[in-house]
Design an enzyme around this catalytic site. Structure first.
Site, PDB file in Angstrom:
ATOM      1  N   SER A 137      10.111  -5.356 -18.421  1.00 52.95           N
ATOM      2  CA  SER A 137      11.360  -4.779 -17.949  1.00 52.95           C
ATOM      3  C   SER A 137      11.111  -3.421 -17.300  1.00 52.95           C
ATOM      4  O   SER A 137      10.358  -3.325 -16.341  1.00 52.95           O
ATOM      5  CB  SER A 137      12.346  -4.691 -19.127  1.00 52.95           C
ATOM      6  OG  SER A 137      13.642  -4.365 -18.700  1.00 52.95           O
ATOM      7  N   HIS A 139      12.434  -8.752 -15.005  1.00 55.07           N
ATOM      8  CA  HIS A 139      13.706  -9.484 -15.055  1.00 55.07           C
ATOM      9  C   HIS A 139      14.814  -8.568 -14.557  1.00 55.07           C
ATOM     10  O   HIS A 139      14.583  -7.404 -14.227  1.00 55.07           O
ATOM     11  CB  HIS A 139      14.006 -10.012 -16.465  1.00 55.07           C
ATOM     12  CG  HIS A 139      14.240  -8.947 -17.496  1.00 55.07           C
ATOM     13  ND1 HIS A 139      14.516  -9.237 -18.812  1.00 55.07           N
ATOM     14  CD2 HIS A 139      14.237  -7.581 -17.430  1.00 55.07           C
ATOM     15  CE1 HIS A 139      14.677  -8.123 -19.499  1.00 55.07           C
ATOM     16  NE2 HIS A 139      14.520  -7.099 -18.680  1.00 55.07           N
TER      17      HIS A 139
END
Length: 208
Positions: A105, A130
């Site tokens: 992330s 993501h």
């Protein structure tokens, strides 16, 4: 005793001999002297403040010498991560990044944001990209406001990843629709890192 307190109590101390006698440092403070910063654990405002302060301090110490950030993080708060990102881009020294363990992330974005040619991963590390996570609850109008903010953040994060990886915005948008895990070598092929390091180069045995 909470987990954070336990972790702090496990930080090793390093004792050095100086002209004034012995001096003890915690291991992270000692490595900071070698311009090594550890970004370990979830990225929140506290971590961001600590990392930003270290970056600014090292810039004031020597604005011409590289800074090295070692990343082992599952990600965290977008605004906290962007505070670190903006500071990395703002200061004069080149910032090298190395993934140890995982960079997921916001951790993956910060890994990719290192100086071009100086972004590394160790061979068994994992990288995951993501889109920002939602989950806000409340009145319908507030949910709509937060949904639009998430879309704005997603667009900006995609732009940052595209800039640092060389991938198109369309590719980044598609590849971040769901959790997208990559090995160190897959991260290299994608442009998230420049090199996978299995051993430290002989000419850089010393810390930093």
């Amino acid at each position: 005793m909470d987990n954070r307190t336990k972790a702090l109590n496990l930080v090793p101390m390093v004792v050095e001999q100086t002209s004034r006698g012995e001096r003890a440092y915690d291991i992270y403070s000692r490595l900071l002297k070698e311009r090594l910063i550890f970004l370990v654990g979830p990225i929140d405002d506290h971590m961001a403040n600590v990392v930003v302060a270290q970056l600014l301090f090292l810039e004031s110490e020597n604005p011409e010498k590289d800074i090295n950030i070692y990343i082992n993080s599952p990600g965290g708060v977008v605004t906290a991560g962007m505070a670190i990102y903006d500071t990395m881009q703002y200061i004069k020294p080149n910032v090298s990044t190395t993934c140890i363990g995982q960079a997921a992330s916001m951790g993956a974005l910060l890994l990719a944001a290192g100086e071009a040619g100086k972004r590394y991963a160790l061979p068994n590390s994992r990288v995951m990209i993501h889109q920002p996570l939602g989950g806000y609850q409340g009145q319908a109008t507030d949910i709509d406001i937060h949904a639009r903010e998430i879309l704005t953040l997603r667009s900006r994060l995609n732009e940052v990843l595209a800039k640092h990886t060389g991938q198109s915005l369309e590719t980044i948008a598609r590849d971040t629709e769901r959790d997208n895990f990559k090995s160190a070598f897959e991260a290299q092929a994608y442009g998230l890192v420049d090199q996978v390091l299995e051993r430290r180069p002989d000419e850089s045995i010393q810390a930093g």
